[in-house]
Write a protein that holds these residues in place. Structure first.
Motif, PDB file in Angstrom:
ATOM      1  N   ALA A 100       0.829  -1.218   0.000  1.00  0.00           N
ATOM      2  CA  ALA A 100       0.000   0.000   0.000  1.00  0.00           C
ATOM      3  C   ALA A 100       0.859   1.262   0.000  1.00  0.00           C
ATOM      4  O   ALA A 100       0.564   2.223  -0.711  1.00  0.00           O
ATOM      5  CB  ALA A 100      -0.927  -0.008   1.206  1.00  0.00           C
ATOM      6  N   ALA A 101       1.917   1.265   0.800  1.00  0.00           N
ATOM      7  CA  ALA A 101       2.785   2.446   0.864  1.00  0.00           C
ATOM      8  C   ALA A 101       3.491   2.681  -0.462  1.00  0.00           C
ATOM      9  O   ALA A 101       3.603   3.824  -0.930  1.00  0.00           O
ATOM     10  CB  ALA A 101       3.802   2.286   1.996  1.00  0.00           C
ATOM     11  N   VAL A 102       3.944   1.621  -1.105  1.00  0.00           N
ATOM     12  CA  VAL A 102       4.625   1.745  -2.397  1.00  0.00           C
ATOM     13  C   VAL A 102       3.665   2.262  -3.468  1.00  0.00           C
ATOM     14  O   VAL A 102       4.062   3.022  -4.353  1.00  0.00           O
ATOM     15  CB  VAL A 102       5.279   0.401  -2.785  1.00  0.00           C
ATOM     16  CG1 VAL A 102       5.691   0.368  -4.248  1.00  0.00           C
ATOM     17  CG2 VAL A 102       6.484   0.134  -1.896  1.00  0.00           C
ATOM     18  N   ALA A 103       2.398   1.897  -3.373  1.00  0.00           N
ATOM     19  CA  ALA A 103       1.406   2.371  -4.350  1.00  0.00           C
ATOM     20  C   ALA A 103       1.219   3.885  -4.275  1.00  0.00           C
ATOM     21  O   ALA A 103       0.791   4.506  -5.249  1.00  0.00           O
ATOM     22  CB  ALA A 103       0.073   1.665  -4.133  1.00  0.00           C
ATOM     23  N   GLU A 104       1.565   4.501  -3.132  1.00  0.00           N
ATOM     24  CA  GLU A 104       1.434   5.952  -2.982  1.00  0.00           C
ATOM     25  C   GLU A 104       2.643   6.716  -3.511  1.00  0.00           C
ATOM     26  O   GLU A 104       2.615   7.941  -3.582  1.00  0.00           O
ATOM     27  CB  GLU A 104       1.225   6.299  -1.506  1.00  0.00           C
ATOM     28  CG  GLU A 104      -0.098   5.790  -0.969  1.00  0.00           C
ATOM     29  CD  GLU A 104      -0.249   6.024   0.510  1.00  0.00           C
ATOM     30  OE1 GLU A 104      -1.201   6.733   0.887  1.00  0.00           O
ATOM     31  OE2 GLU A 104       0.585   5.509   1.290  1.00  0.00           O
ATOM     32  N   LEU A 105       3.702   6.003  -3.867  1.00  0.00           N
ATOM     33  CA  LEU A 105       4.911   6.660  -4.363  1.00  0.00           C
ATOM     34  C   LEU A 105       4.765   7.009  -5.839  1.00  0.00           C
ATOM     35  O   LEU A 105       4.036   6.346  -6.577  1.00  0.00           O
ATOM     36  CB  LEU A 105       6.131   5.748  -4.175  1.00  0.00           C
ATOM     37  CG  LEU A 105       6.427   5.291  -2.754  1.00  0.00           C
ATOM     38  CD1 LEU A 105       7.639   4.358  -2.747  1.00  0.00           C
ATOM     39  CD2 LEU A 105       6.645   6.476  -1.834  1.00  0.00           C
ATOM     40  N   ASN A 106       5.489   8.035  -6.259  1.00  0.00           N
ATOM     41  CA  ASN A 106       5.535   8.431  -7.657  1.00  0.00           C
ATOM     42  C   ASN A 106       6.984   8.760  -8.018  1.00  0.00           C
ATOM     43  O   ASN A 106       7.319   9.903  -8.300  1.00  0.00           O
ATOM     44  CB  ASN A 106       4.621   9.638  -7.897  1.00  0.00           C
ATOM     45  CG  ASN A 106       4.480   9.951  -9.365  1.00  0.00           C
ATOM     46  OD1 ASN A 106       4.697   9.104 -10.219  1.00  0.00           O
ATOM     47  ND2 ASN A 106       4.142  11.192  -9.666  1.00  0.00           N
ATOM     48  N   PRO A 107       7.849   7.730  -7.980  1.00  0.00           N
ATOM     49  CA  PRO A 107       9.274   8.007  -8.180  1.00  0.00           C
ATOM     50  C   PRO A 107       9.613   8.401  -9.613  1.00  0.00           C
ATOM     51  O   PRO A 107       8.978   7.945 -10.564  1.00  0.00           O
ATOM     52  CB  PRO A 107       9.944   6.687  -7.805  1.00  0.00           C
ATOM     53  CG  PRO A 107       8.899   5.651  -7.864  1.00  0.00           C
ATOM     54  CD  PRO A 107       7.579   6.338  -7.707  1.00  0.00           C
ATOM     55  N   ASP A 108      10.616   9.251  -9.709  1.00  0.00           N
ATOM     56  CA  ASP A 108      11.136   9.660 -11.012  1.00  0.00           C
ATOM     57  C   ASP A 108      12.277   8.734 -11.407  1.00  0.00           C
ATOM     58  O   ASP A 108      12.931   8.126 -10.568  1.00  0.00           O
ATOM     59  CB  ASP A 108      11.701  11.090 -10.940  1.00  0.00           C
ATOM     60  CG  ASP A 108      10.626  12.119 -10.688  1.00  0.00           C
ATOM     61  OD1 ASP A 108       9.490  11.922 -11.153  1.00  0.00           O
ATOM     62  OD2 ASP A 108      10.929  13.123 -10.012  1.00  0.00           O
TER      63      ASP A 108
END
Length: 149
Positions: A100-108
């Protein structure tokens, strides 16, 4: 008002200096976790995780899990907090929280890697920090995105 706007960008004005940051005293039921992945000790983190939670009688509450180094500014996971609230620690819960936490990331994409690599690193680090904080071994055999079971 948010203080961080992006990488190296804050709300501080040119004629201001930050002189103090106040934190509440740690309560007996509070637990903390931190880890980061860097190429060399002292380098900027490629991925990092910090958490604070209340942990009383084996039940997690008030989880604040922040991932940094993946996005232009630290990301506080609201999904992780919701999943953990009132739950007992388990490896399966740790996997759910990481997902769930990774789904909130938007890495470049940058010199530290692709967005997918950063998500893999963040998920592994989140599981590791959760396991170290709540006292159960991390299950490193579960690949990112795989089901537990």
């Amino acid at each position: 008002m948010d203080y961080f706007f992006g990488l190296y960008e804050t709300a501080r004005q040119d004629d201001e200096i930050l002189i103090e940051a106040l934190y509440p005293a740690c309560q007996p039921q509070e637990v903390f976790g931190f880890d980061e992945l860097a190429r060399r000790h002292g380098d900027f983190a490629m991925v990092g995780v910090a958490l604070r939670a209340s942990y009383a009688e084996g039940i997690i509450s008030d989880l604040r899990l922040t991932t940094f180094g993946t996005d232009p500014m630290p990301i506080l996971s609201t999904a992780a907090a919701a999943l953990a609230q009132g739950q007992a620690w388990s490896v399966a819960l740790g996997e759910e929280i990481a997902r769930a936490a990774v789904a909130e990331l938007n890495p470049d994409h940058n010199h530290f890697g692709s967005p997918e690599v950063k998500r893999l690193q963040a998920a592994a680090l989140i599981r590791r920090v959760l396991a170290a904080t709540f006292g159960a071994p991390a299950d490193s055999t579960i690949p990112y995105g795989a089901s537990h079971g």
